[in-house]
Write a protein that holds these residues in place. Structure first.
Motif, mmCIF file in Angstrom:
data_model
loop_
_atom_site.group_PDB
_atom_site.id
_atom_site.type_symbol
_atom_site.label_atom_id
_atom_site.label_comp_id
_atom_site.label_asym_id
_atom_site.label_seq_id
_atom_site.Cartn_x
_atom_site.Cartn_y
_atom_site.Cartn_z
ATOM 1 N N TYR A 187 3.501 17.761 -2.529
ATOM 2 C CA TYR A 187 3.342 16.402 -1.997
ATOM 3 C C TYR A 187 1.886 16.141 -1.592
ATOM 4 C CZ TYR A 187 8.427 15.695 -1.763
ATOM 5 O OH TYR A 187 9.757 15.523 -2.071
ATOM 6 N N LEU A 188 1.249 17.151 -0.997
ATOM 7 C CA LEU A 188 -0.156 16.983 -0.610
ATOM 8 C C LEU A 188 -1.042 16.762 -1.837
ATOM 9 C CD1 LEU A 188 -0.570 19.634 2.239
ATOM 10 C CD2 LEU A 188 -0.913 17.160 2.440
ATOM 11 N N GLU A 189 -0.794 17.533 -2.898
ATOM 12 C CA GLU A 189 -1.556 17.347 -4.136
ATOM 13 C C GLU A 189 -1.276 15.973 -4.727
ATOM 14 O OE1 GLU A 189 -2.037 20.582 -7.060
ATOM 15 O OE2 GLU A 189 -0.654 21.705 -5.788
ATOM 16 N N ALA A 190 -0.011 15.552 -4.656
ATOM 17 C CA ALA A 190 0.361 14.236 -5.178
ATOM 18 C C ALA A 190 -0.353 13.135 -4.402
ATOM 19 C CB ALA A 190 1.874 14.044 -5.087
ATOM 20 N N TYR A 191 -0.443 13.307 -3.089
ATOM 21 C CA TYR A 191 -1.094 12.309 -2.244
ATOM 22 C C TYR A 191 -2.586 12.202 -2.597
ATOM 23 C CZ TYR A 191 -2.435 9.721 1.941
ATOM 24 O OH TYR A 191 -2.922 8.769 2.809
ATOM 25 N N LYS A 192 -3.220 13.335 -2.801
ATOM 26 C CA LYS A 192 -4.644 13.338 -3.159
ATOM 27 C C LYS A 192 -4.856 12.690 -4.531
ATOM 28 C CE LYS A 192 -5.682 17.491 -0.452
ATOM 29 N NZ LYS A 192 -5.994 18.942 -0.512
ATOM 30 N N ALA A 193 -3.979 13.007 -5.477
ATOM 31 C CA ALA A 193 -4.080 12.423 -6.811
ATOM 32 C C ALA A 193 -3.849 10.913 -6.767
ATOM 33 C CB ALA A 193 -3.061 13.077 -7.751
ATOM 34 N N MET A 194 -2.930 10.502 -5.901
ATOM 35 C CA MET A 194 -2.647 9.075 -5.735
ATOM 36 C C MET A 194 -3.881 8.351 -5.205
ATOM 37 S SD MET A 194 0.185 7.251 -3.246
ATOM 38 C CE MET A 194 -0.816 7.572 -1.776
ATOM 39 N N LYS A 195 -4.530 8.933 -4.210
ATOM 40 C CA LYS A 195 -5.730 8.323 -3.633
ATOM 41 C C LYS A 195 -6.859 8.239 -4.659
ATOM 42 C CE LYS A 195 -4.529 7.388 0.592
ATOM 43 N NZ LYS A 195 -4.488 5.972 1.049
ATOM 44 N N GLU A 196 -7.010 9.285 -5.458
ATOM 45 C CA GLU A 196 -8.080 9.312 -6.456
ATOM 46 C C GLU A 196 -7.853 8.286 -7.555
ATOM 47 O OE1 GLU A 196 -8.299 13.295 -7.867
ATOM 48 O OE2 GLU A 196 -9.075 14.109 -5.973
#
Length: 218
Positions: A187-196
């Motif tokens: 989820y943390l990786e997904a959140y970072k990818a979403m922001k990028e």
């Protein structure tokens, strides 16, 4: 070589035609055949796409029209399978299979949904819809208990704009399996990818909060 008389020029031209005329005619014939063959091929492709487009429009009208009934599903299946068998190289066959998969999921027939989505990947493994199809199939396989196969589909190297979605689905799979640490990491990786990427995934924040992950610390 210079020719002294008009007769010599005519004789030389006749000799050249005798030596090269057949080859020239064959070459021109082949060139014309290639040109007309290509045009016929393009026209055939266009006609096929148009016919598939009309069928798919009929499918949507039957399935989504104001007169749609439970009995309409038989017609939807018939049209969709016609697209898949007679127009399988067109995008409309892919759309039809995705439509059948969506209906199967709604009816909780996950095996049929998986079959339709696998058909798409088998017939058209490299299209713009491939990442989305893999994401949907991964969710279906997770529900069927095939977590490892589902995770194998979610390769973020080829996900492109679907990277955040892939990582979120991974988190969902781990969460359902009771592996909260892996779920948090995904989820943390997904959140970072979403922001990028700037792609909004509203449910992701709720899933993170459910596992005690703060967006501020992400």
């Amino acid at each position: 070589m210079e020719y002294r008389t008009e007769e010599e020029q005519v004789a030389a031209l006749k000799q050249w035609w005798k030596d090269n005329g057949n080859s020239l005619i064959i070459g021109i014939g082949l060139a014309l055949a290639v040109v007309f063959g290509w045009k016929m091929y393009q026209q055939n492709v266009e006609n096929t796409k148009n016919a598939a487009s009309v069928l798919y429009q009929q499918l949507l009208e039957v399935a989504l029209g104001p007169n749609a009934t439970t009995e309409s599903q038989a017609s939807v299946s018939f049209i969709a399978n016609k697209l898949k068998t007679e127009y399988q190289d067109t995008e409309y066959a892919t759309f039809a299979a995705m439509f059948l998969a969506k209906n199967a999921i709604a009816e909780k027939d996950l095996d049929s949904a998986a079959t339709e989505l696998r058909w798409i990947l088998d017939k058209n493994p490299e299209t713009s819809l491939t990442p989305l199809v893999k994401a949907r199939l991964a969710r279906v396989l997770d529900r069927l208990g095939n977590q490892q196969e589902a995770l194998a589909l979610l390769d973020t190297k080829s996900a492109g704009t679907y990277t955040a979605l892939y990582l979120e689905i991974k988190g969902d799979i781990y969460h359902r399996a009771g592996d909260n640490e892996q779920a948090k990491a995904s989820y943390l990786e997904a959140y970072k990818a979403m922001k990028e990427s700037g792609v909004q995934r509203p449910m992701l924040s709720l899933k993170m909060a459910d596992l005690g992950i703060s967006e501020e610390g992400a």
